[in-house]
Scaffold this motif. Structure first.
Motif, mmCIF file in Angstrom:
data_model
loop_
_atom_site.group_PDB
_atom_site.id
_atom_site.type_symbol
_atom_site.label_atom_id
_atom_site.label_comp_id
_atom_site.label_asym_id
_atom_site.label_seq_id
_atom_site.Cartn_x
_atom_site.Cartn_y
_atom_site.Cartn_z
ATOM 1 N N PRO A 71 -13.152 -21.123 34.350
ATOM 2 C CA PRO A 71 -12.671 -22.051 35.393
ATOM 3 C C PRO A 71 -12.600 -23.497 34.918
ATOM 4 C CG PRO A 71 -14.938 -21.356 35.829
ATOM 5 C CD PRO A 71 -14.443 -20.502 34.704
ATOM 6 N N ASP A 72 -13.279 -23.818 33.821
ATOM 7 C CA ASP A 72 -13.260 -25.189 33.315
ATOM 8 C C ASP A 72 -12.065 -25.455 32.406
ATOM 9 O OD1 ASP A 72 -14.371 -23.345 31.487
ATOM 10 O OD2 ASP A 72 -15.282 -24.972 30.327
ATOM 11 N N LEU B 295 -3.370 -25.437 32.750
ATOM 12 C CA LEU B 295 -4.369 -25.330 31.689
ATOM 13 C C LEU B 295 -4.403 -26.618 30.861
ATOM 14 C CD1 LEU B 295 -3.687 -21.689 30.479
ATOM 15 C CD2 LEU B 295 -5.743 -22.501 31.679
ATOM 16 N N ASP B 296 -5.571 -27.009 30.448
ATOM 17 C CA ASP B 296 -5.757 -28.209 29.628
ATOM 18 C C ASP B 296 -5.508 -27.840 28.165
ATOM 19 O OD1 ASP B 296 -6.484 -30.501 28.347
ATOM 20 O OD2 ASP B 296 -8.437 -30.703 29.334
ATOM 21 N N ALA C 141 -5.050 -29.624 25.682
ATOM 22 C CA ALA C 141 -5.704 -30.476 24.691
ATOM 23 C C ALA C 141 -7.071 -29.930 24.275
ATOM 24 C CB ALA C 141 -5.846 -31.898 25.234
ATOM 25 N N LYS C 142 -7.621 -28.999 25.043
ATOM 26 C CA LYS C 142 -8.850 -28.327 24.614
ATOM 27 C C LYS C 142 -8.489 -27.337 23.510
ATOM 28 C CE LYS C 142 -11.323 -28.416 29.076
ATOM 29 N NZ LYS C 142 -12.558 -29.071 28.644
ATOM 30 N N PRO C 143 -9.050 -27.460 22.313
ATOM 31 C CA PRO C 143 -8.679 -26.544 21.223
ATOM 32 C C PRO C 143 -8.864 -25.078 21.589
ATOM 33 C CG PRO C 143 -9.940 -28.399 20.375
ATOM 34 C CD PRO C 143 -10.000 -28.500 21.866
ATOM 35 N N GLU C 144 -9.919 -24.773 22.367
ATOM 36 C CA GLU C 144 -10.155 -23.374 22.705
ATOM 37 C C GLU C 144 -9.048 -22.816 23.607
ATOM 38 O OE1 GLU C 144 -12.975 -25.846 25.403
ATOM 39 O OE2 GLU C 144 -12.020 -25.974 23.421
ATOM 40 N N VAL C 145 -8.443 -23.684 24.431
ATOM 41 C CA VAL C 145 -7.361 -23.232 25.299
ATOM 42 C C VAL C 145 -6.105 -22.961 24.478
ATOM 43 C CG1 VAL C 145 -5.876 -23.847 27.232
ATOM 44 C CG2 VAL C 145 -8.304 -24.433 27.292
ATOM 45 N N SER C 146 -5.722 -23.899 23.627
ATOM 46 C CA SER C 146 -4.531 -23.696 22.798
ATOM 47 C C SER C 146 -4.715 -22.522 21.844
ATOM 48 C CB SER C 146 -4.208 -24.979 22.016
ATOM 49 O OG SER C 146 -3.626 -25.939 22.869
ATOM 50 N N ASP C 147 -5.913 -22.373 21.296
ATOM 51 C CA ASP C 147 -6.160 -21.239 20.403
ATOM 52 C C ASP C 147 -6.024 -19.915 21.156
ATOM 53 O OD1 ASP C 147 -6.584 -22.888 18.246
ATOM 54 O OD2 ASP C 147 -8.777 -22.781 18.338
ATOM 55 N N HIS C 148 -6.546 -19.871 22.381
ATOM 56 C CA HIS C 148 -6.418 -18.653 23.180
ATOM 57 C C HIS C 148 -4.953 -18.339 23.460
ATOM 58 C CE1 HIS C 148 -7.000 -15.713 26.391
ATOM 59 N NE2 HIS C 148 -6.137 -16.425 27.108
ATOM 60 N N LEU C 149 -4.175 -19.341 23.870
ATOM 61 C CA LEU C 149 -2.772 -19.102 24.184
ATOM 62 C C LEU C 149 -1.997 -18.668 22.945
ATOM 63 C CD1 LEU C 149 -2.045 -22.055 26.635
ATOM 64 C CD2 LEU C 149 -2.378 -19.632 27.193
#
Length: 697
Positions: free
Chosen positions: A396-397, A416-417, A419-427
């Motif tokens: 959720p964060d 989705l943010d 700019a968070k590396p974990e978000v872009s890596d997941h996508l």
């Protein structure tokens, strides 16, 4: 830089001038000057003289306006150190390089600890790319609250502006007005350019028309928020364009630098025709990746208007078979294919095929599509997440939000943010997995929500989006990507440098598309604009239009179909198949030729002609009922006066509109006198083809 200096394109010259070390002003912006033009004499001839109620040494509008020496307009930048505004007095540094096709100008204020590098570069089509780089030469952090990509003192003849505005399903309405005194312009605040159109603008002289008049056309090649300002006072007008930043969004550490996105600038003489020529050349040559090696633009069928969320493997296979039967070359599964997605309230972020719809995954459907001779495309909206999704429940964060307050949605989704590396890596991992496992040739990349709350996140979000697409393209170089944002909400050269086409509007109503496409074609070549045959009645406007009309309008772009062939009559299916075959016959011409606007005094008529290598195809269409029974002759631009052309009417049926079919007519007659076509009834459209004979007339 003690004397004026120039840069030159093929047909333009820009002359810079700087006095007393100040940022340069412009002495000439326009047509090509002789190579031996005396630039000192030019300075004497055109530099404004001091008038009453001015500083003793007037601070004229420059390519980098700033406060402090008597200039009272909007400065090109606003800076802070801590909470205090930082005044600056930039002067010309020693590193100016102005020659050939580029200008690199260094400005500095050693007291403020700021350096600014202004770059203008002339590329294909004589189009200029302008940017600015700021360097923090101080020893404390430097906050950038405003920084433009270009500040352009407008030539005295540029007294009018053509601007664009719109809304979802009603993009690119065009307004032409005199440039008013004071400040005017527009901006976006939703994290994307939006439907307001302020990042596309033409400043021009009075009487500017299809093929007459001088103009400066501008665009910001940036997929985030933007700001455009025209400021006119007693000394003239200056236009500024740049990305919009929230306070505190851009902070430079000592020694760090920041570069703006490019502004795109075309200076033309020859009306809208020359705006198109310059910008189409620029997009084809300097923006679109590998454009010279693109394969022919394949005819699409998109599943949305045919099935919406009511899809499964069997219904999609049936639709694919019906699509192949009418000549479709690419089959695209739109929204609704992934786990749990039964409507638009859920499941964004869970990018795995729904096992209830596809018990064996997507492979059987893709195999069926490719066996029919088509390639396969898939809809995604990676930047978004539904609160009702496995991804949101797990993270959720990961969305843009304000801690401790509610999370407002739009279209039942959050952003989705990236700019968070974990978000872009997941996508990247999810999309890379889909593309690696399946034979997917095409992604329709959608973006259906404004960016809120962004709280200074917009710039980094845009850069992270670029990085994600660039990373994906590097891993899957043969996959084409379409940029869609509720239609035309994110169309810009920043996205086009990473994608293969854009979606001009969610509105497929052919009459609306005539207007929308005409406006977009001022800036974009037809091969990047998706243009589909929609159902009748149209789901957005409710209008019922004949298939012949809908299909002819769809030919002039990247053609597709967004309807169910099985729901059509036999006659409509045959008509559509014939138009798809016609598109294939002419698409090399349509997508590599020069586009001309056919101008009419009658506001209900629309016309486009595309010419290449002695061949041309024109569309002439009527949107409403004619005032008079007999419409005047249609005059066709772009044909050579001293050549003769065989005139034919593709898809006119057994009765061409007049007796000239197959006749040989001069380009002069066709251009200056024209042809009379039956154009009294609404929703009437004609295709007219011209084939040049070998010898001059």
């Amino acid at each position: 830089m003690e004397s004026p200096q120039r840069i030159d394109g093929t047909a333009i010259t820009i002359v810079f001038d700087a006095l007393a070390g100040a940022p340069p002003s412009l002495l000439h912006v326009g047509g090509k000057l002789p190579d031996d033009e005396d630039l000192h004499a030019l300075r004497l001839a055109v530099r404004p003289k001091r008038h009453g109620s001015q500083p003793d040494v007037p601070d004229l509008a420059t390519i980098w306006p700033q406060l402090g020496r008597g200039y009272l307009g909007l400065p090109a930048m606003a800076l802070r150190r801590g909470m205090a505004a930082l005044p600056s007095n930039l002067v010309l540094g020693s590193g100016a390089r102005i020659a050939d096709r580029s200008a690199h100008i260094e400005l500095e204020d050693l007291v403020a600890g700021v350096r600014v590098l202004v770059d203008w570069r002339i590329g294909a089509g004589d189009v200029i790319r302008a940017s600015a780089t700021i360097i923090n030469a101080g020893d404390t952090p430097l906050a950038i609250d405003r920084l433009v990509s270009i500040a352009l003192p407008l030539p005295g003849w540029a007294t009018y502006a053509t601007r664009f505005h719109g809304h979802w399903a009603g993009e690119m309405h065009q307004d032409t007005t005199p440039i008013p005194h004071g400040r005017s312009g527009g901006e976006s605040r939703g994290g994307r350019p939006g439907f307001g159109g302020a990042n596309w603008l033409i400043a021009h002289n009075g009487g500017f028309s299809a093929d007459h008049g001088r103009a400066v056309a501008l665009h910001l090649a940036w997929s985030g928020d933007h700001e455009t300002v025209i400021e006119r006072d007693a000394d003239g007008a200056i236009l500024q364009m740049g990305a919009r930043y929230d306070p505190g969004e851009i902070i430079l550490a000592p020694g760090a630098r920041f570069t703006t996105p490019d502004a795109v600038l075309a200076i033309v003489d020859g009306g809208r025709k020359e705006v198109r020529r310059a910008l189409h050349t620029h997009v084809r040559s300097d923006v679109l990746i590998g454009r010279a090696n693109w394969a022919p633009r394949r005819v699409h069928l998109n599943s949305w208007e045919a099935l919406a969320f009511d899809m499964n493997e069997a219904s999609l296979m049936r639709l694919a078979s019906d699509a192949a039967a009418i000549g479709i070359e690419r089959f695209i599964v739109d929204d609704g294919w992934f786990t749990g997605r039964r409507d638009d309230t859920t499941s964004l972020g869970d990018w795995t095929p729904d096992s209830r719809l596809f018990p064996n995954g997507l492979t059987p459907l893709i195999d069926h599509v490719t066996a029919l001779g088509m390639d396969f495309g898939l809809w995604v909206e990676p930047e978004m997440v539904s609160p009702d999704s496995d991804l949101y429940r797990a993270h959720p964060d990961w969305c843009l939000h304000r801690p401790g307050v509610d999370r407002p949605t739009q279209r039942h989704q959050l952003v989705l943010d990236l700019a968070k590396p974990e978000v872009s890596d997941h996508l990247f991992g999810v999309l890379d997995g889909l593309l690696s496992v399946h034979r997917i040739a095409y992604l329709k990349w959608d973006h259906n929500r404004e960016l809120f709350p962004n709280d200074g996140a917009g710039h980094n979000q845009t850069l992270a989006l670029y990085a994600l697409i660039d990373r994906l393209r590097a891993a899957h170089r043969n996959v084409e990507i379409e940029s869609c944002a509720s239609g035309g909400g994110r169309i810009d050269c920043g996205m086009l440098s990473r994608c293969h086409r854009v979606w001009p509007s969610d509105n497929n109503d052919a009459i609306e598309r005539l207007r929308i496409n005409r406006a977009w074609s001022l800036f974009l070549p037809p091969e990047v604009m998706g243009n589909h045959v929609g159902p009748s009645p149209n789901p957005i406007t409710g209008r019922m239009l004949p298939m012949d009309f809908r299909a002819k309008v769809a030919l002039f772009g990247h053609m597709g179909v967004e309807a169910d062939p099985a729901a059509m009559s036999d006659a409509d299916r045959a008509t559509l198949a014939a138009h798809i075959a016609c598109y294939k016959q002419y698409r090399d011409l349509l997508h590599n030729g020069t586009l001309y606007e056919i101008a009419f005094d009658d506001a209900g008529l629309f016309g486009t002609l595309i010419e290449r290598d002695g061949k041309a195809l024109a569309l002439v269409a009527r949107a409403d009922m004619a005032t008079d029974y007999n419409a005047g002759p249609v005059r066709f631009p772009g044909l050579q006066a001293d050549r003769r052309y065989i005139v034919t009417f593709p898809l006119a049926g057994p009765k061409p509109p007049n007796g000239v079919a197959g006749q040989l007519l001069s380009g002069r007659l066709l251009r200056d006198t024209g042809l009379v076509l039956p154009l009294s009834r609404p929703a009437t459209a004609w295709l007219v083809a011209f084939d040049q004979e070998d010898e001059p007339a």
